[in-house]
Scaffold this active site. Structure first.
Site, PDB file in Angstrom:
ATOM      1  N   TYR A  63       0.858  -1.276  -0.045  1.00  0.00           N
ATOM      2  CA  TYR A  63       0.045   0.046   0.028  1.00  0.00           C
ATOM      3  C   TYR A  63       0.969   1.279  -0.106  1.00  0.00           C
ATOM      4  O   TYR A  63       1.603   1.394   1.068  1.00  0.00           O
ATOM      5  CB  TYR A  63      -0.946   0.243   1.257  1.00  0.00           C
ATOM      6  CG  TYR A  63      -2.071  -1.085   1.563  1.00  0.00           C
ATOM      7  CD1 TYR A  63      -2.258  -1.846   0.183  1.00  0.00           C
ATOM      8  CD2 TYR A  63      -2.480  -1.569   2.290  1.00  0.00           C
ATOM      9  CE1 TYR A  63      -3.097  -2.831   0.063  1.00  0.00           C
ATOM     10  CE2 TYR A  63      -3.558  -2.540   2.476  1.00  0.00           C
ATOM     11  CZ  TYR A  63      -3.857  -3.240   1.383  1.00  0.00           C
ATOM     12  OH  TYR A  63      -4.812  -4.352   1.412  1.00  0.00           O
ATOM     13  N   SER A 209     -13.132  -4.713   1.816  1.00  0.00           N
ATOM     14  CA  SER A 209     -14.065  -4.093   1.046  1.00  0.00           C
ATOM     15  C   SER A 209     -15.374  -4.394   1.405  1.00  0.00           C
ATOM     16  O   SER A 209     -16.546  -4.604   0.639  1.00  0.00           O
ATOM     17  CB  SER A 209     -13.801  -4.304  -0.259  1.00  0.00           C
ATOM     18  OG  SER A 209     -12.407  -4.086  -0.806  1.00  0.00           O
ATOM     19  N   PRO A 210     -15.826  -4.426   2.722  1.00  0.00           N
ATOM     20  CA  PRO A 210     -17.033  -4.918   3.086  1.00  0.00           C
ATOM     21  C   PRO A 210     -18.125  -3.741   2.819  1.00  0.00           C
ATOM     22  O   PRO A 210     -19.352  -4.087   2.881  1.00  0.00           O
ATOM     23  CB  PRO A 210     -16.735  -4.915   4.665  1.00  0.00           C
ATOM     24  CG  PRO A 210     -15.794  -4.022   5.036  1.00  0.00           C
ATOM     25  CD  PRO A 210     -14.772  -4.050   4.049  1.00  0.00           C
ATOM     26  N   GLY A 212     -18.252  -2.539  -0.077  1.00  0.00           N
ATOM     27  CA  GLY A 212     -18.047  -2.644  -1.503  1.00  0.00           C
ATOM     28  C   GLY A 212     -17.410  -1.528  -2.214  1.00  0.00           C
ATOM     29  O   GLY A 212     -17.929  -0.694  -3.055  1.00  0.00           O
ATOM     30  N   ARG A 213     -16.199  -1.354  -1.650  1.00  0.00           N
ATOM     31  CA  ARG A 213     -15.200  -0.133  -2.259  1.00  0.00           C
ATOM     32  C   ARG A 213     -15.888   1.223  -1.963  1.00  0.00           C
ATOM     33  O   ARG A 213     -15.880   2.059  -2.794  1.00  0.00           O
ATOM     34  CB  ARG A 213     -14.595  -0.430  -3.476  1.00  0.00           C
ATOM     35  CG  ARG A 213     -13.866  -1.724  -3.452  1.00  0.00           C
ATOM     36  CD  ARG A 213     -13.083  -1.925  -4.707  1.00  0.00           C
ATOM     37  NE  ARG A 213     -12.470  -3.313  -4.739  1.00  0.00           N
ATOM     38  CZ  ARG A 213     -10.968  -3.514  -4.217  1.00  0.00           C
ATOM     39  NH1 ARG A 213     -10.495  -2.603  -3.782  1.00  0.00           N
ATOM     40  NH2 ARG A 213     -10.865  -4.603  -4.329  1.00  0.00           N
ATOM     41  N   GLY A 214     -16.938   1.457  -0.951  1.00  0.00           N
ATOM     42  CA  GLY A 214     -17.355   2.570  -0.677  1.00  0.00           C
ATOM     43  C   GLY A 214     -18.968   2.581  -1.416  1.00  0.00           C
ATOM     44  O   GLY A 214     -19.817   3.298  -0.846  1.00  0.00           O
TER      45      GLY A 214
HETATM   46  N1  LIG Z   1      -6.583  -8.534   0.777  1.00  0.00           N
HETATM   47  C1  LIG Z   1      -6.685  -7.649  -0.022  1.00  0.00           C
HETATM   48  O1  LIG Z   1      -6.247  -8.027  -1.430  1.00  0.00           O
HETATM   49  C2  LIG Z   1      -7.422  -6.402  -0.114  1.00  0.00           C
HETATM   50  C3  LIG Z   1      -8.072  -5.753  -1.279  1.00  0.00           C
HETATM   51  C4  LIG Z   1      -8.473  -4.532  -0.836  1.00  0.00           C
HETATM   52  C5  LIG Z   1      -8.851  -3.927   0.588  1.00  0.00           C
HETATM   53  N2  LIG Z   1      -8.258  -4.610   1.490  1.00  0.00           N
HETATM   54  C6  LIG Z   1      -7.849  -3.959   2.821  1.00  0.00           C
HETATM   55  O2  LIG Z   1      -9.448  -3.859   3.180  1.00  0.00           O
HETATM   56  C7  LIG Z   1      -9.784  -2.613   3.630  1.00  0.00           C
HETATM   57  C8  LIG Z   1     -11.109  -2.151   3.465  1.00  0.00           C
HETATM   58  O3  LIG Z   1     -11.452  -2.509   1.826  1.00  0.00           O
HETATM   59  P1  LIG Z   1     -11.479  -1.211   0.976  1.00  0.00           P
HETATM   60  O4  LIG Z   1     -11.143  -0.194   1.655  1.00  0.00           O
HETATM   61  O5  LIG Z   1     -11.069  -1.393  -0.395  1.00  0.00           O
HETATM   62  O6  LIG Z   1     -13.148  -0.971   0.670  1.00  0.00           O
HETATM   63  P2  LIG Z   1     -14.409  -0.586   1.616  1.00  0.00           P
HETATM   64  O7  LIG Z   1     -14.041  -0.604   3.144  1.00  0.00           O
HETATM   65  O8  LIG Z   1     -15.555  -1.378   1.066  1.00  0.00           O
HETATM   66  O9  LIG Z   1     -14.726   0.909   1.269  1.00  0.00           O
HETATM   67  C9  LIG Z   1     -13.712   1.961   1.339  1.00  0.00           C
HETATM   68  C10 LIG Z   1     -14.159   3.034   0.623  1.00  0.00           C
HETATM   69  O10 LIG Z   1     -15.407   3.514   1.099  1.00  0.00           O
HETATM   70  C11 LIG Z   1     -15.351   4.835   1.798  1.00  0.00           C
HETATM   71  N3  LIG Z   1     -16.345   4.929   2.878  1.00  0.00           N
HETATM   72  C12 LIG Z   1     -15.992   4.542   4.153  1.00  0.00           C
HETATM   73  N4  LIG Z   1     -16.784   4.623   5.247  1.00  0.00           N
HETATM   74  C13 LIG Z   1     -17.798   5.210   4.487  1.00  0.00           C
HETATM   75  C14 LIG Z   1     -18.899   6.135   4.964  1.00  0.00           C
HETATM   76  N5  LIG Z   1     -19.409   5.617   6.116  1.00  0.00           N
HETATM   77  N6  LIG Z   1     -19.496   6.689   4.109  1.00  0.00           N
HETATM   78  C15 LIG Z   1     -19.237   7.095   2.857  1.00  0.00           C
HETATM   79  N7  LIG Z   1     -18.109   6.223   2.314  1.00  0.00           N
HETATM   80  C16 LIG Z   1     -17.425   5.648   3.217  1.00  0.00           C
HETATM   81  C17 LIG Z   1     -14.041   5.412   1.883  1.00  0.00           C
HETATM   82  O11 LIG Z   1     -13.856   6.808   1.509  1.00  0.00           O
HETATM   83  P3  LIG Z   1     -12.465   7.641   2.093  1.00  0.00           P
HETATM   84  O12 LIG Z   1     -11.294   6.875   1.507  1.00  0.00           O
HETATM   85  O13 LIG Z   1     -12.881   8.765   1.477  1.00  0.00           O
HETATM   86  O14 LIG Z   1     -12.366   7.338   3.595  1.00  0.00           O
HETATM   87  C18 LIG Z   1     -13.406   4.576   0.662  1.00  0.00           C
HETATM   88  O15 LIG Z   1     -13.521   4.921  -0.529  1.00  0.00           O
HETATM   89  C19 LIG Z   1      -8.481  -1.790   2.871  1.00  0.00           C
HETATM   90  O16 LIG Z   1      -8.348  -0.469   3.322  1.00  0.00           O
HETATM   91  C20 LIG Z   1      -7.601  -2.800   2.885  1.00  0.00           C
HETATM   92  O17 LIG Z   1      -6.917  -2.672   4.246  1.00  0.00           O
HETATM   93  C21 LIG Z   1      -7.318  -5.768   1.279  1.00  0.00           C
END
Ligand SMILES: NC(=O)c1ccc[n+]([C@@H]2O[C@H](COP(=O)([O-])OP(=O)(O)OC[C@H]3O[C@@H](n4cnc5c(N)ncnc54)[C@H](OP(=O)(O)O)[C@@H]3O)[C@@H](O)[C@H]2O)c1
Length: 339
Positions: A63, A209-210, A212-214
């Site tokens: 990252y 990405s719980p 759904g990536r936001g």
């Molecule tokens: N193992 C793997 O291959 C893998 C792949 C992907 C992710 N991950 C891990 O999983 C974590 C979570 O996944 P993710 O970040 O991809 O997706 P996510 O948690 O589904 O969504 C993140 C996105 O949602 C937005 N968000 C969060 N809370 C919100 C709210 N209450 N209202 C509106 N928007 C909101 C964030 O905005 P902001 O950024 O503007 O705050 C960001 O754009 C990552 O940070 C990483 O550590 C692991």
């Protein structure tokens, strides 16, 4: 913990007692993927997370090419004892705009040393192989990871996006505490074979990405909501007709959240939390306001009827578009050892 915040509580991953906060914090977006990040706000978000009892922090050496581990390391200095620190190795950006996967034992050792240095800690609580290397038998990779446990550099082992076969082969070498994979209302693939194998071996599940990536928060209404450099601009679910079709799904989630008196994002997270006491989602954010909203999900209790309705709104396969443009990122396998 403030008086307005619900207690986050804890859950245990794996059979060797890795106790973590029931909700983690994904730190990836503080260094890449979803638009520019403000360093001060990222650090403030990490501190607020710890104050709220969100102590399971998720990072990776890839990252921001080390930036994220350094940021997390700086933020937790002086508070290491409060944190369950998870990081990952095996992915490296290449010159062609893609990723190389390296699960060779010598790379496991070198990556762990580099992560410990960047994080400024002497032990990593949970060390994941980020992707299974299709050229290196997983027994060799996990064997090298197990040596890190013996040396006291790592406490527990994890896999990310491993196939069912890879999980079975890995646990034959060393206990695996956690399997990190994408899992949310619109991504149900894990529920096929992999989840069953994880549970058969007592492996905790860490959905990434719980939200759904936001998307499942309802905050994203069109491609114009993404910054120019936001990775989602080219993601199959956020482009063309798929985007419009997926908006109908999120609107149904929003409507139900309105009835329940919570936000769409909280409903989506509550659904993941309701999948079992062995499940610890790691919603990602770089802002305190989103973090605080997300923490509220632990107080949203879903009845059997709520879960049935959500299952109707978002049955497996409901999302239009794949979860990666390149399917080789999902559920990785490795070759058998040469006889
Ligand atoms: N193992 C793997 O291959 C893998 C792949 C992907 C992710 N991950 C891990 O999983 C974590 C979570 O996944 P993710 O970040 O991809 O997706 P996510 O948690 O589904 O969504 C993140 C996105 O949602 C937005 N968000 C969060 N809370 C919100 C709210 N209450 N209202 C509106 N928007 C909101 C964030 O905005 P902001 O950024 O503007 O705050 C960001 O754009 C990552 O940070 C990483 O550590 C692991």
């Amino acid at each position: 913990m403030t008086s307005a915040s619900p207690p986050v509580g804890t859950r245990t991953l794996g059979r060797d007692g890795l106790t973590v906060s029931a909700l983690g914090l994904g730190c990836m977006g503080m260094s890449q993927m979803y638009g520019a990040a403000d360093r001060d706000e990222s650090v403030a978000t990490l501190h607020r997370a710890l104050d709220l009892g969100v102590t399971f922090l998720d990072t990776s050496d890839v990252y921001g090419d080390g930036h994220n581990e350094e940021l997390v390391g700086d933020a937790i200095r002086g508070r290491r004892g409060e944190v369950q620190l998870a990081t990952k190795f095996s992915l490296r950006r290449n010159d062609h705009g893609g990723m190389d996967i390296d699960g060779r034992p010598e790379n496991v050792r070198a990556c762990a040393e580099a992560s410990l240095r960047r994080l400024g800690v002497d032990v990593i609580d949970l060390y994941y192989q980020h992707r299974v290397d299709p050229r290196v038998p997983i027994e060799d990779t996990v064997g090298a990871m197990a040596e890190l446990v013996q040396q006291g550099k790592v406490r527990h082992l994890g896999l990310s996006e491993a196939s069912a076969a890879s999980v079975r082969r890995a646990v034959a070498v060393h206990p695996i505490a956690a399997l990190q994979s994408e899992w949310s209302l619109w991504t149900r693939d894990l529920e096929g074979e992999v989840l069953g194998v994880a549970r058969e071996h007592g492996i905790g599940v860490v959905p990434f990405s719980p939200l759904g990536r936001g998307f499942l928060t309802g905050a994203i209404r069109g491609p114009e909501d993404f910054a120019e450099d936001d990775w989602r601009r080219t993601h199959p679910r956020f482009t063309g007709e798929a985007f419009a079709a997926n908006l109908r799904l999120v609107d149904a989630v929003r409507a139900m959240a309105g009835e329940r008196g919570c936000t769409a994002g909280q409903l989506a997270l509550a659904w993941v939390l309701a999948q079992g006491g062995d499940v610890v989602p790691i919603p990602g954010t770089k802002r305190r306001s989103y973090l605080e909203e997300n923490v509220g999900a632990v107080a949203v209790e879903l009845s059997a009827e709520d879960l049935r309705r959500l299952g109707e709104i978002a049955p497996p396969g409901v999302a239009q578009g794949g979860r990666y443009a390149d399917s080789s990122y999902a559920y990785g396998d490795s070759p058998e050892r040469a006889a």
